[in-house]
Design a protein around this motif. Structure first.
Motif, PDB file in Angstrom:
ATOM      1  N   LYS A  23      35.474  37.968  50.696  1.00 48.75           N
ATOM      2  CA  LYS A  23      35.893  36.617  50.338  1.00 48.75           C
ATOM      3  C   LYS A  23      35.847  36.432  48.820  1.00 48.75           C
ATOM      4  CE  LYS A  23      33.446  33.625  52.201  1.00 48.75           C
ATOM      5  NZ  LYS A  23      32.606  32.643  52.794  1.00 48.75           N
ATOM      6  N   GLU A  24      34.818  36.960  48.193  1.00 49.40           N
ATOM      7  CA  GLU A  24      34.709  36.869  46.735  1.00 49.40           C
ATOM      8  C   GLU A  24      35.841  37.651  46.067  1.00 49.40           C
ATOM      9  OE1 GLU A  24      33.467  35.990  42.895  1.00 49.40           O
ATOM     10  OE2 GLU A  24      33.099  35.007  44.813  1.00 49.40           O
ATOM     11  N   LEU A  25      36.184  38.806  46.612  1.00 46.79           N
ATOM     12  CA  LEU A  25      37.290  39.597  46.075  1.00 46.79           C
ATOM     13  C   LEU A  25      38.597  38.810  46.155  1.00 46.79           C
ATOM     14  CD1 LEU A  25      38.575  42.242  45.049  1.00 46.79           C
ATOM     15  CD2 LEU A  25      38.722  42.956  47.447  1.00 46.79           C
ATOM     16  N   LEU A  26      38.846  38.177  47.299  1.00 41.40           N
ATOM     17  CA  LEU A  26      40.067  37.392  47.438  1.00 41.40           C
ATOM     18  C   LEU A  26      40.059  36.188  46.486  1.00 41.40           C
ATOM     19  CD1 LEU A  26      40.534  37.543  51.303  1.00 41.40           C
ATOM     20  CD2 LEU A  26      41.822  38.774  49.567  1.00 41.40           C
ATOM     21  N   ARG A  27      38.889  35.611  46.246  1.00 42.17           N
ATOM     22  CA  ARG A  27      38.785  34.507  45.297  1.00 42.17           C
ATOM     23  C   ARG A  27      39.153  34.977  43.897  1.00 42.17           C
ATOM     24  NH1 ARG A  27      36.334  32.894  41.275  1.00 42.17           N
ATOM     25  NH2 ARG A  27      34.787  34.557  41.292  1.00 42.17           N
ATOM     26  N   VAL A  28      38.659  36.162  43.525  1.00 41.02           N
ATOM     27  CA  VAL A  28      38.964  36.711  42.195  1.00 41.02           C
ATOM     28  C   VAL A  28      40.464  36.946  42.058  1.00 41.02           C
ATOM     29  CG1 VAL A  28      38.697  38.776  40.749  1.00 41.02           C
ATOM     30  CG2 VAL A  28      36.692  37.701  41.787  1.00 41.02           C
TER      31      VAL A  28
ATOM     32  N   MET B 267      45.588  35.715  39.778  1.00 37.40           N
ATOM     33  CA  MET B 267      47.027  35.551  39.977  1.00 37.40           C
ATOM     34  C   MET B 267      47.482  34.141  39.590  1.00 37.40           C
ATOM     35  SD  MET B 267      47.964  37.814  43.341  1.00 37.40           S
ATOM     36  CE  MET B 267      46.769  37.073  44.430  1.00 37.40           C
ATOM     37  N   LYS B 268      46.674  33.141  39.911  1.00 38.68           N
ATOM     38  CA  LYS B 268      47.002  31.758  39.532  1.00 38.68           C
ATOM     39  C   LYS B 268      47.106  31.665  38.008  1.00 38.68           C
ATOM     40  CE  LYS B 268      43.837  28.642  39.450  1.00 38.68           C
ATOM     41  NZ  LYS B 268      42.790  27.679  39.725  1.00 38.68           N
ATOM     42  N   ASN B 269      46.128  32.221  37.311  1.00 37.24           N
ATOM     43  CA  ASN B 269      46.150  32.201  35.842  1.00 37.24           C
ATOM     44  C   ASN B 269      47.327  32.994  35.285  1.00 37.24           C
ATOM     45  OD1 ASN B 269      43.808  30.697  35.949  1.00 37.24           O
ATOM     46  ND2 ASN B 269      42.468  32.459  35.634  1.00 37.24           N
TER      47      ASN B 269
ATOM     48  N   ILE C 196      47.908  36.411  49.647  1.00 35.32           N
ATOM     49  CA  ILE C 196      46.475  36.615  49.379  1.00 35.32           C
ATOM     50  C   ILE C 196      45.734  35.283  49.461  1.00 35.32           C
ATOM     51  CG2 ILE C 196      44.794  37.262  47.591  1.00 35.32           C
ATOM     52  CD1 ILE C 196      46.038  39.738  48.718  1.00 35.32           C
ATOM     53  N   THR C 197      46.316  34.241  48.892  1.00 36.99           N
ATOM     54  CA  THR C 197      45.667  32.934  48.897  1.00 36.99           C
ATOM     55  C   THR C 197      45.560  32.367  50.300  1.00 36.99           C
ATOM     56  OG1 THR C 197      46.485  32.538  46.663  1.00 36.99           O
ATOM     57  CG2 THR C 197      45.726  30.625  47.896  1.00 36.99           C
ATOM     58  N   LEU C 198      46.556  32.577  51.133  1.00 34.82           N
ATOM     59  CA  LEU C 198      46.479  32.095  52.517  1.00 34.82           C
ATOM     60  C   LEU C 198      45.373  32.795  53.292  1.00 34.82           C
ATOM     61  CD1 LEU C 198      50.227  31.589  53.448  1.00 34.82           C
ATOM     62  CD2 LEU C 198      48.414  29.856  53.484  1.00 34.82           C
ATOM     63  N   VAL C 199      45.203  34.079  53.077  1.00 39.74           N
ATOM     64  CA  VAL C 199      44.107  34.790  53.744  1.00 39.74           C
ATOM     65  C   VAL C 199      42.766  34.269  53.222  1.00 39.74           C
ATOM     66  CG1 VAL C 199      42.986  37.029  54.063  1.00 39.74           C
ATOM     67  CG2 VAL C 199      45.456  36.850  54.253  1.00 39.74           C
ATOM     68  N   TYR C 200      42.675  34.060  51.928  1.00 35.94           N
ATOM     69  CA  TYR C 200      41.451  33.512  51.332  1.00 35.94           C
ATOM     70  C   TYR C 200      41.149  32.120  51.907  1.00 35.94           C
ATOM     71  CZ  TYR C 200      38.334  31.599  47.736  1.00 35.94           C
ATOM     72  OH  TYR C 200      37.303  31.004  47.075  1.00 35.94           O
ATOM     73  N   ALA C 201      42.167  31.289  52.018  1.00 32.04           N
ATOM     74  CA  ALA C 201      41.988  29.944  52.582  1.00 32.04           C
ATOM     75  C   ALA C 201      41.553  30.028  54.047  1.00 32.04           C
ATOM     76  CB  ALA C 201      43.277  29.137  52.452  1.00 32.04           C
ATOM     77  N   ARG C 202      42.117  30.987  54.769  1.00 30.52           N
ATOM     78  CA  ARG C 202      41.735  31.139  56.177  1.00 30.52           C
ATOM     79  C   ARG C 202      40.277  31.557  56.311  1.00 30.52           C
ATOM     80  NH1 ARG C 202      44.780  35.613  58.777  1.00 30.52           N
ATOM     81  NH2 ARG C 202      42.890  36.793  58.399  1.00 30.52           N
TER      82      ARG C 202
END
Length: 185
Positions: free
Chosen positions: A59-64, A69-71, A96-102
């Motif tokens: 989860k932390e990896l997906l957050r990073v 990517m957002k930046n 990636i963000t959708l998986v992170y949100a899930r």
């Protein structure tokens, strides 16, 4: 125990690479890392039944990756340079963000899901990705509303139903178990 150590090291390496590439402003490296992560572990990410089995570091990896990517997309838009791969980058960012949100939704971290999906909706997403984001948001808002009313309702997260014959699914499941590098088991 040794296998879990190696899994954690792989996650740390991905994370270091994304953060280092962002510091160097090498946006293409961030997205290449995200694509590699997505391609190698799609079999794990695409089924929400695996969410509880993932290592906490995932989860932390997906957050990073989400933040990097957002930046990167904001920097590309700010500089107003022609980036011919921007559509592909936005697609990877969305997935990636959708998986992170899930995963956040699975942990019932609804406020963070709301913040992540708000940020994602600022990108020029495809219609299908926007629909998936809005679906996740609707589930989260319903859960927030139910929680505020004292109703305990568990969300299921994004579930993608596998297609194909039962034999293929069994074979694929066996491969997932064998190659699930970022799962606990």
């Amino acid at each position: 125990e040794e296998l879990i150590k190696k899994k954690r090291q792989i996650i740390k390496d991905f994370q270091f690479g994304a953060e280092f590439a962002e510091k160097l402003e090498q946006h293409w490296v961030v997205f290449d890392g995200a694509v590699t992560l997505w391609n190698c572990y799609l079999h794990v990410f695409k089924n929400s039944l695996n969410d509880g089995k993932l290592l906490n570091e995932t989860k932390e990896l997906l957050r990073v990756f989400f933040e990097c990517m957002k930046n990167s997309i904001m920097n590309i838009e700010k500089r107003m340079v022609a980036d011919y791969d921007l559509d592909s980058k936005i697609q990877v960012y969305g997935h990636i963000t959708l998986v992170y949100a899930r995963l956040l939704e699975h942990d019932r971290n609804f406020e963070e899901v709301k913040a992540v999906t708000d940020a994602l909706l600022l990108a020029p997403l495809s219609a299908q990705t926007r629909k998936m984001v809005n679906s996740a948001r609707a589930r989260v808002f319903a859960s927030l509303e139910n929680d505020s009313q004292g109703v305990s309702k568990k969300t299921k997260g994004l579930q993608i139903q596998p297609k194909g014959s039962h034999l293929f699914i069994l074979f694929y499941f066996g491969l997932c178990l064998f190659f699930g590098f970022i799962s606990r088991e």
